[in-house]
Scaffold this active site. Structure first.
Site, PDB file in Angstrom:
ATOM      1  N   ASP A 169       0.839  -1.199   0.000  1.00  0.00           N
ATOM      2  CA  ASP A 169       0.000   0.000   0.000  1.00  0.00           C
ATOM      3  C   ASP A 169       0.876   1.252   0.000  1.00  0.00           C
ATOM      4  O   ASP A 169       0.647   2.194  -0.750  1.00  0.00           O
ATOM      5  CB  ASP A 169      -0.906  -0.025   1.241  1.00  0.00           C
ATOM      6  CG  ASP A 169      -2.063   0.962   1.160  1.00  0.00           C
ATOM      7  OD1 ASP A 169      -2.413   1.398   0.047  1.00  0.00           O
ATOM      8  OD2 ASP A 169      -2.619   1.288   2.219  1.00  0.00           O
ATOM      9  N   HIS A 252      -4.270   3.155  -7.035  1.00  0.00           N
ATOM     10  CA  HIS A 252      -5.436   2.776  -6.235  1.00  0.00           C
ATOM     11  C   HIS A 252      -6.677   2.554  -7.097  1.00  0.00           C
ATOM     12  O   HIS A 252      -7.532   1.729  -6.762  1.00  0.00           O
ATOM     13  CB  HIS A 252      -5.695   3.812  -5.140  1.00  0.00           C
ATOM     14  CG  HIS A 252      -4.938   3.538  -3.882  1.00  0.00           C
ATOM     15  ND1 HIS A 252      -3.607   3.858  -3.720  1.00  0.00           N
ATOM     16  CD2 HIS A 252      -5.326   2.936  -2.727  1.00  0.00           C
ATOM     17  CE1 HIS A 252      -3.208   3.478  -2.516  1.00  0.00           C
ATOM     18  NE2 HIS A 252      -4.233   2.907  -1.896  1.00  0.00           N
ATOM     19  N   HIS A 255      -6.313  -0.878  -8.354  1.00  0.00           N
ATOM     20  CA  HIS A 255      -6.705  -1.768  -7.252  1.00  0.00           C
ATOM     21  C   HIS A 255      -8.219  -1.967  -7.248  1.00  0.00           C
ATOM     22  O   HIS A 255      -8.723  -3.086  -7.136  1.00  0.00           O
ATOM     23  CB  HIS A 255      -6.269  -1.194  -5.903  1.00  0.00           C
ATOM     24  CG  HIS A 255      -7.036  -1.765  -4.737  1.00  0.00           C
ATOM     25  ND1 HIS A 255      -8.280  -1.270  -4.350  1.00  0.00           N
ATOM     26  CD2 HIS A 255      -6.762  -2.783  -3.897  1.00  0.00           C
ATOM     27  CE1 HIS A 255      -8.728  -1.974  -3.325  1.00  0.00           C
ATOM     28  NE2 HIS A 255      -7.827  -2.894  -3.034  1.00  0.00           N
ATOM     29  N   HIS A 269      -5.553  -5.662   0.493  1.00  0.00           N
ATOM     30  CA  HIS A 269      -5.562  -4.364  -0.196  1.00  0.00           C
ATOM     31  C   HIS A 269      -4.188  -4.019  -0.761  1.00  0.00           C
ATOM     32  O   HIS A 269      -4.045  -3.710  -1.951  1.00  0.00           O
ATOM     33  CB  HIS A 269      -6.023  -3.291   0.793  1.00  0.00           C
ATOM     34  CG  HIS A 269      -5.909  -1.891   0.287  1.00  0.00           C
ATOM     35  ND1 HIS A 269      -6.845  -1.321  -0.556  1.00  0.00           N
ATOM     36  CD2 HIS A 269      -4.970  -0.925   0.503  1.00  0.00           C
ATOM     37  CE1 HIS A 269      -6.485  -0.079  -0.834  1.00  0.00           C
ATOM     38  NE2 HIS A 269      -5.360   0.189  -0.219  1.00  0.00           N
TER      39      HIS A 269
END
Length: 358
Positions: A169, A252, A255, A269
């Site tokens: 992350d 992101h 993602h 995540h």
């Protein structure tokens, strides 16, 4: 556009820091309500009670989902025990629930993560789910948590996969910040990035490169070292301030697209964000040296660098085009990139990133 940086009022990190929570929380209130799930309650309750000594502390067990129903239940509990400060201890959903309860009760909130798997603990944001666990909405707060306490001894004892996912992350922070700075788009803090936020985002990346592998080895042995301390700060504080005050971009958003692939549902995540970062670098045609540096880092600590690593057995272009289309949905952060992005260009980047990382 005004430059804005936001952060928690106080960030505390150290081995055994939880033992001092009574002293730290006294600044905000004298009748705390502590929210934690069953496992974390068993792990931390004794330490918390000892730290508050004779002071009255109420505990309530988090039921596992950050839902409107659970938030309302805990609001009622807060009112009934006349709590004047909320303490959340545990993982992301527990902490988001604590933030929401404090927000609606107009009380200070102290956040105590027991893992370092994302940069969410410092943020002015909660993700709300249905009681069944499906995404419902984002809840934005006017301010960040009053205090974040990171006990590195507890975090070092957690499964190594969690801190590695946190590095995945955090890996995106600098690259998304850099793209957002170039495009001049508004950050999640509501303005342009400050130089301080940009510096923290870059320091986050530099810390991962210097200490990531060393920290992983230490946590595999369930010990906290200087490298572990540095990575916990990078995963949580540097990445947290970096993403919120410097901006998100393609990593992101990709993602979010990958969540539509059933084969990726088992991933954490940060594991999906790591591949999103590699895809963003391909999308912006970053130097090969930089791409190879990211691939080598991910391989060294066990983050996925290709679709096969993420559980995708067959490369189905139609499915991947759907991933790309979701990544490019209206309002997605991929549109913070400093050039127009299409689903086709994202598909091309995903396939190229997969090949480079294989």
């Amino acid at each position: 556009m005004d430059k804005i940086i936001i952060s928690p009022s106080k960030y505390i990190q150290g081995e055994g820091a939880l033992a001092n929570i009574g002293e730290y929380v006294a600044t905000y209130g004298m009748q705390p309500l502590v929210i934690a799930d069953d496992f974390v309650m068993g792990l931390t309750k004794g330490t918390v009670e000892a730290s508050f000594k004779e002071q009255l502390v109420e505990f309530d067990t988090f039921n596992g989902e950050c839902s409107r129903e659970e938030i309302n239940r805990l609001i009622d509990k807060t009112d009934s025990v006349k709590a004047d400060v909320i303490i959340g201890i545990g993982g992301g959903k527990t902490l988001d629930t604590a933030k929401a309860v404090a927000y609606y009760c107009k009380l200070p909130v102290v956040i105590v993560p027991t893992i370092a798997s994302t940069d969410a603990p410092t943020s002015a944001l909660a993700v709300i789910y249905t009681p069944e666990g499906e995404f419902s909405e984002y809840l934005l707060f006017p301010s960040n948590p009053n205090m974040v306490i990171m006990d590195t001894a507890i975090i070092a004892a957690a499964p190594v996969r969690l801190i590695v996912a946190g590095m995945g992350d955090a890996l995106s922070t600098w690259f998304e910040a850099r793209a957002n700075m170039t495009s001049g788009k508004t950050t999640m803090a509501g303005g342009a990035p400050t130089r301080a936020a940009q510096a923290l985002a870059k320091l986050c990346f530099e810390t991962l490169m210097a200490d990531g592998l060393k920290a992983k080895v230490a946590v595999e042995n369930k010990v906290s070292t200087k490298a572990v301390e540095n990575i916990i700060e990078a995963n949580t504080y540097l990445s947290g301030i970096g993403f919120e005050s410097s901006g998100l971009a393609a990593a992101h958003a990709i993602h979010n697209g990958l969540t539509k692939l059933e084969e990726c549902h088992h991933l954490l995540h940060g594991e999906k964000v790591a591949f999103g970062t590699l895809t963003q670098l391909v999308l912006e045609n970053a130097p090969l040296e930089e791409i190879n540096q990211v691939i080598a880092f991910c391989k060294s600590i066990g983050l996925p660098t290709n679709l096969h690593d993420m559980g995708v057995k067959e490369i189905d272009r139609d499915k991947l085009l759907n991933v790309a289309e979701v990544s490019c949905a209206e309002g997605e952060t991929i549109h913070n990139m400093p050039f127009p992005v299409t689903a086709q260009s994202v598909l091309s980047a995903i396939l190229t990133a997969h090949q480079l990382g294989s």
